[in-house]
Scaffold this motif. Structure first.
Motif, short mmCIF file in Angstrom:
data_model
loop_
_atom_site.label_atom_id
_atom_site.label_comp_id
_atom_site.label_asym_id
_atom_site.label_seq_id
_atom_site.Cartn_x
_atom_site.Cartn_y
_atom_site.Cartn_z
N TYR A 181 0.82 -1.21 0.00
CA TYR A 181 0.00 0.00 0.00
C TYR A 181 0.86 1.27 0.00
O TYR A 181 0.47 2.28 -0.56
CB TYR A 181 -0.93 0.02 1.21
CG TYR A 181 -2.20 -0.78 1.03
CD1 TYR A 181 -3.01 -0.63 -0.10
CD2 TYR A 181 -2.61 -1.68 2.00
CE1 TYR A 181 -4.16 -1.36 -0.26
CE2 TYR A 181 -3.78 -2.42 1.86
CZ TYR A 181 -4.55 -2.25 0.72
OH TYR A 181 -5.71 -2.98 0.56
N ARG A 182 2.03 1.19 0.65
CA ARG A 182 2.91 2.36 0.65
C ARG A 182 3.48 2.63 -0.74
O ARG A 182 3.75 3.77 -1.10
CB ARG A 182 4.06 2.14 1.65
CG ARG A 182 3.61 2.05 3.10
CD ARG A 182 4.80 2.11 4.05
NE ARG A 182 4.42 1.76 5.41
CZ ARG A 182 4.73 0.61 6.00
NH1 ARG A 182 5.46 -0.28 5.35
NH2 ARG A 182 4.34 0.36 7.23
N GLN A 214 1.94 1.39 -3.66
CA GLN A 214 0.84 1.47 -4.61
C GLN A 214 -0.44 1.73 -3.83
O GLN A 214 -1.12 0.82 -3.38
CB GLN A 214 0.72 0.17 -5.41
CG GLN A 214 -0.34 0.18 -6.50
CD GLN A 214 -0.46 -1.16 -7.19
OE1 GLN A 214 0.39 -2.05 -7.04
NE2 GLN A 214 -1.52 -1.35 -7.97
N GLU A 215 -0.75 2.99 -3.66
CA GLU A 215 -1.86 3.36 -2.76
C GLU A 215 -3.21 2.81 -3.21
O GLU A 215 -4.13 2.65 -2.40
CB GLU A 215 -1.95 4.88 -2.61
CG GLU A 215 -2.33 5.61 -3.89
CD GLU A 215 -2.44 7.11 -3.67
OE1 GLU A 215 -3.14 7.75 -4.45
OE2 GLU A 215 -1.83 7.63 -2.72
N GLU A 216 -3.34 2.48 -4.50
CA GLU A 216 -4.61 1.97 -5.00
C GLU A 216 -4.57 0.45 -5.18
O GLU A 216 -5.41 -0.12 -5.89
CB GLU A 216 -4.97 2.64 -6.32
CG GLU A 216 -5.22 4.14 -6.17
CD GLU A 216 -5.36 4.86 -7.49
OE1 GLU A 216 -5.18 4.22 -8.54
OE2 GLU A 216 -5.66 6.06 -7.49
N GLU A 266 -10.57 5.95 0.72
CA GLU A 266 -9.90 4.84 1.39
C GLU A 266 -10.63 4.39 2.65
O GLU A 266 -10.58 3.22 3.01
CB GLU A 266 -8.46 5.23 1.73
CG GLU A 266 -7.62 5.52 0.49
CD GLU A 266 -6.20 5.95 0.83
OE1 GLU A 266 -5.86 6.00 2.04
OE2 GLU A 266 -5.43 6.24 -0.10
N ALA A 313 -6.78 9.53 -0.08
CA ALA A 313 -5.33 9.59 -0.23
C ALA A 313 -4.67 10.31 0.94
O ALA A 313 -3.76 11.12 0.76
CB ALA A 313 -4.96 10.28 -1.55
N GLY A 314 -5.15 10.04 2.15
CA GLY A 314 -4.54 10.62 3.34
C GLY A 314 -5.10 11.96 3.75
O GLY A 314 -4.75 12.48 4.81
#
Length: 235
Positions: free
Chosen positions: A68-69, A71-73, A198, A208-209
């Motif tokens: 995930y770090r 490739q966030e998707e 997310e 996205a954070g």
């Protein structure tokens, strides 16, 4: 789709691969090999099947966190002989948790769900947001837009590549034009791409954070749509 299967039991990996006909499948027997290709070669997949008990040095849960770090998707499905890590898996927003021996029907439903979500995320070429700013116009594919904010008659389009494109317009007018399957009004000043959300915590959406507010007016519909994306995509 490009699919990665990471399982230290080759028999289980090959059994799963039988249900993935028509897709490009790569099998990894250990977490380190998959992670190395992701880190050193920037290799990414549309869907990851990760065994929870891969190896002593790195579990499937730990591997997922690292992916995930990078490739966030990333779309991740865990497979396991037990449901002991079910809660941890969904805390990581896993798309599914399958118990071994994996059944063909479960895999086929999962593939349908992922393909549907990918279609919504990346969209077809004709689905573009047309912006206009200082006499210049351009197009941004729906799938590359995380969310849109408004201040006065200026729209700010936040893109997946980090770019923020401004455009003239009103959010009320834009809501009528684009909201539906992909975009959702969540606040007087925000429209979000539901496929980039997310998590939902209280009256906020994590995109996205970044935490985007959800107003009381839109809360019920946003929650319903978010839950539908997570749990009803198999229909």
């Amino acid at each position: 789709m490009r699919i990665a299967v990471c399982d230290d039991c080759m028999e289980d990996a090959l059994s799963l691969k039988k249900y993935l006909g028509g897709h490009e499948v790569s099998i990894y027997s250990d977490a380190g090999s998959l992670l190395a290709e992701a880190e050193e070669k920037n290799k990414q997949y549309d869907l990851y099947f990760l065994d929870i008990f891969i190896e002593e040095s790195m579990s499937g849960i730990e591997l997922a966190e690292k992916l995930y770090r990078l490739q966030e998707e990333a779309v991740i499905c865990f497979v396991s002989t037990s449901d002991d890590f079910y809660r941890e898996a969904y805390d990581l927003y896993a798309v599914q948790y399958l118990i071994k021996p994996v059944q063909r029907e479960s895999v086929e439903k999962l593939l349908q769900k992922v393909q549907k979500n990918l279609a919504g995320r990346f969209g077809s070429k004709e689905k573009n947001f047309i912006y206009s700013w200082w006499g210049k116009t351009g197009a941004i594919p729906y799938g590359k837009i995380r969310y849109i904010s408004s201040r006065g008659h200026v729209l700010s389009i936040y893109c997946t590549d980090g770019r923020i494109q401004e455009s003239t317009g009103k959010l009320n007018d834009l809501e009528q034009q684009i909201c539906g399957d992909t975009f959702l009004r969540c606040h007087q000043s925000f429209i979000v791409n539901i496929y980039h959300v997310e998590s939902m915590g209280g009256s906020e959406l994590n995109v996205a954070g970044e935490w985007i507010p959800v107003s009381r007016r839109y809360y019920a519909e946003v929650k319903k749509r978010y839950q539908k994306m997570l749990f009803e995509g198999m229909d």
